[in-house]
Scaffold this active site. Sequence first.
Site, PDB file in Angstrom:
ATOM      1  N   VAL A   1     -13.868  -3.942 -18.721  1.00 42.43           N
ATOM      2  CA  VAL A   1     -14.371  -5.308 -18.558  1.00 42.43           C
ATOM      3  C   VAL A   1     -15.890  -5.357 -18.425  1.00 42.43           C
ATOM      4  CG1 VAL A   1     -14.316  -7.335 -17.043  1.00 42.43           C
ATOM      5  CG2 VAL A   1     -12.196  -6.098 -17.548  1.00 42.43           C
ATOM      6  N   ASP A   2     -16.453  -4.419 -17.660  1.00 45.62           N
ATOM      7  CA  ASP A   2     -17.889  -4.472 -17.351  1.00 45.62           C
ATOM      8  C   ASP A   2     -18.788  -4.492 -18.586  1.00 45.62           C
ATOM      9  OD1 ASP A   2     -16.986  -4.477 -14.817  1.00 45.62           O
ATOM     10  OD2 ASP A   2     -18.062  -2.690 -14.142  1.00 45.62           O
TER      11      ASP A   2
ATOM     12  N   HIS B   1      -9.776  -2.899 -13.853  1.00 48.28           N
ATOM     13  CA  HIS B   1     -10.628  -4.082 -13.918  1.00 48.28           C
ATOM     14  C   HIS B   1     -12.041  -3.755 -14.362  1.00 48.28           C
ATOM     15  CE1 HIS B   1     -12.500  -7.875 -13.094  1.00 48.28           C
ATOM     16  NE2 HIS B   1     -13.332  -7.311 -12.257  1.00 48.28           N
ATOM     17  N   CYS B   2     -12.510  -2.517 -14.134  1.00 52.21           N
ATOM     18  CA  CYS B   2     -13.936  -2.249 -14.300  1.00 52.21           C
ATOM     19  C   CYS B   2     -14.329  -1.726 -15.677  1.00 52.21           C
ATOM     20  CB  CYS B   2     -14.394  -1.265 -13.220  1.00 52.21           C
ATOM     21  SG  CYS B   2     -14.375  -1.958 -11.555  1.00 52.21           S
ATOM     22  N   ILE B   3     -13.837  -0.560 -16.058  1.00 57.54           N
ATOM     23  CA  ILE B   3     -14.365   0.117 -17.247  1.00 57.54           C
ATOM     24  C   ILE B   3     -14.179  -0.702 -18.527  1.00 57.54           C
ATOM     25  CG2 ILE B   3     -14.267   2.208 -18.649  1.00 57.54           C
ATOM     26  CD1 ILE B   3     -13.569   3.767 -16.164  1.00 57.54           C
TER      27      ILE B   3
END
Length: 447
Positions: free
Chosen positions: A285-286, A281-283
């Site tokens: 999407v951020d 979810h993070c790398i």
Amino acid sequence: MSHRWFNDNNREILLKKITNRELVAGVIGLGYVGLPLAVEIAKAGFNTIGFDVKKEKVDSVNQGHSYIGDVAGSDLKRLVEESILAVTTDFSEISNVDFIAICVPTPLDAHGRPDISHVESSVKSIARYLHKGMMVVLESTSYPGTTEEIVKPILESTGLKCGEDFYLGFSPERVDPGNAIYNIGNIPKVVGGLGTAAGELISAMYAAVLQNEVFRVSSPAVAEMTKMLENSYRNVNIGLINEFAVFCNKMGISIWEVIEAAKTKPFGFVPFYPGPGVGGHCIPVDPCYLNYKAGEYNFRFSMIEASVKVNDFMPEYCVKRIGDILNRRFRKPLDGARILILGVAYKPDIDDCRESPAIRIIDKLHTEGANTIFFDPYIPRFLHRGKIYEGVKELTVDIIQSADLVVVTAQTTHKADYEFVRRHAKAVFDTRNATKDLADRSNIELL
């Protein structure tokens, strides 16, 4: 002066409730972030109420069954049986909590723009039951400014005033699923409160729950930007090492050996490793959240954009390498080839395939006419674009031998015998260096 008196008095009441474990806590969203947080708060002695819109999750928790790998079923069962933790789909129970954390998804929409509809929906639910003296914390990753520009106005639409009647802040989630060393309880926590009192109270709550440092920053925006920096740092460095990997392959140099040599430097170098792309979810999407906000200031993060392009290219590059290996070793085209994919999770040893590069590789292989099967001990099946993909239940000799090529896309350190795979495979393309300890590497090629 009456507001100041109420604020100071309320602060003392909340600090006392935290100290005496009389405070009731709430967590909205019982996924990879929310459920571990709710369990950790309950384990610290606070009566905790979890909220989720999905009845199947609520039923599972209330029966003491964990669906998150990092939450021990025994812990969950004990907390539920002792009535320290209860979860519900009834958001009116928010009226009974003193502290509530929002841990809902913040995905991208169909156009690659931030989708904070889950956050907005959660905040509106809180607003309906907001009361004086309540602490509200956003943990869901979002662009800098979300807490003050989105959350605060919704809560203040009730007539209650932030910093006087209730306390608001942002504290970025830092969970790392599958990490055997760092978990939600021992990872340092960053807290940015909207005002001094909010920062103090929210920090005191987390300090009572967690076993590591709580680091206070001056505002929610600083805390939000902290999360953007952490994951953009990783994205840029992964993009750099992926680009090195592509170039090293052209030169006939092992990027893995290069990294091992570079690691001997005792300063100025932190190792990152190449792979088939980035997931989770993070790398991936951020950076989209950060660039969305940067656009308001007519600013572009050129380094981040470049790394995103490199990382997005890696699944396509892996498919090209698969085709090259088939052609060079067996004079076989990709069209009609049978490919066995080992691992569809986005990282080793977890049951999460969100944004997984392995799934993008499967997609591209299908586009090229290849037939794919997959094995993942943590993910027996996955849903992608409305279609359910079923994996093989067991990695047998027949399954391995039936494949023209075995591709390691997500290393499974405990449940895959790579020597067994190598021994029976026609060839192996290892994108993770999972086979690094094998003596016979005659049929193995590395990314």
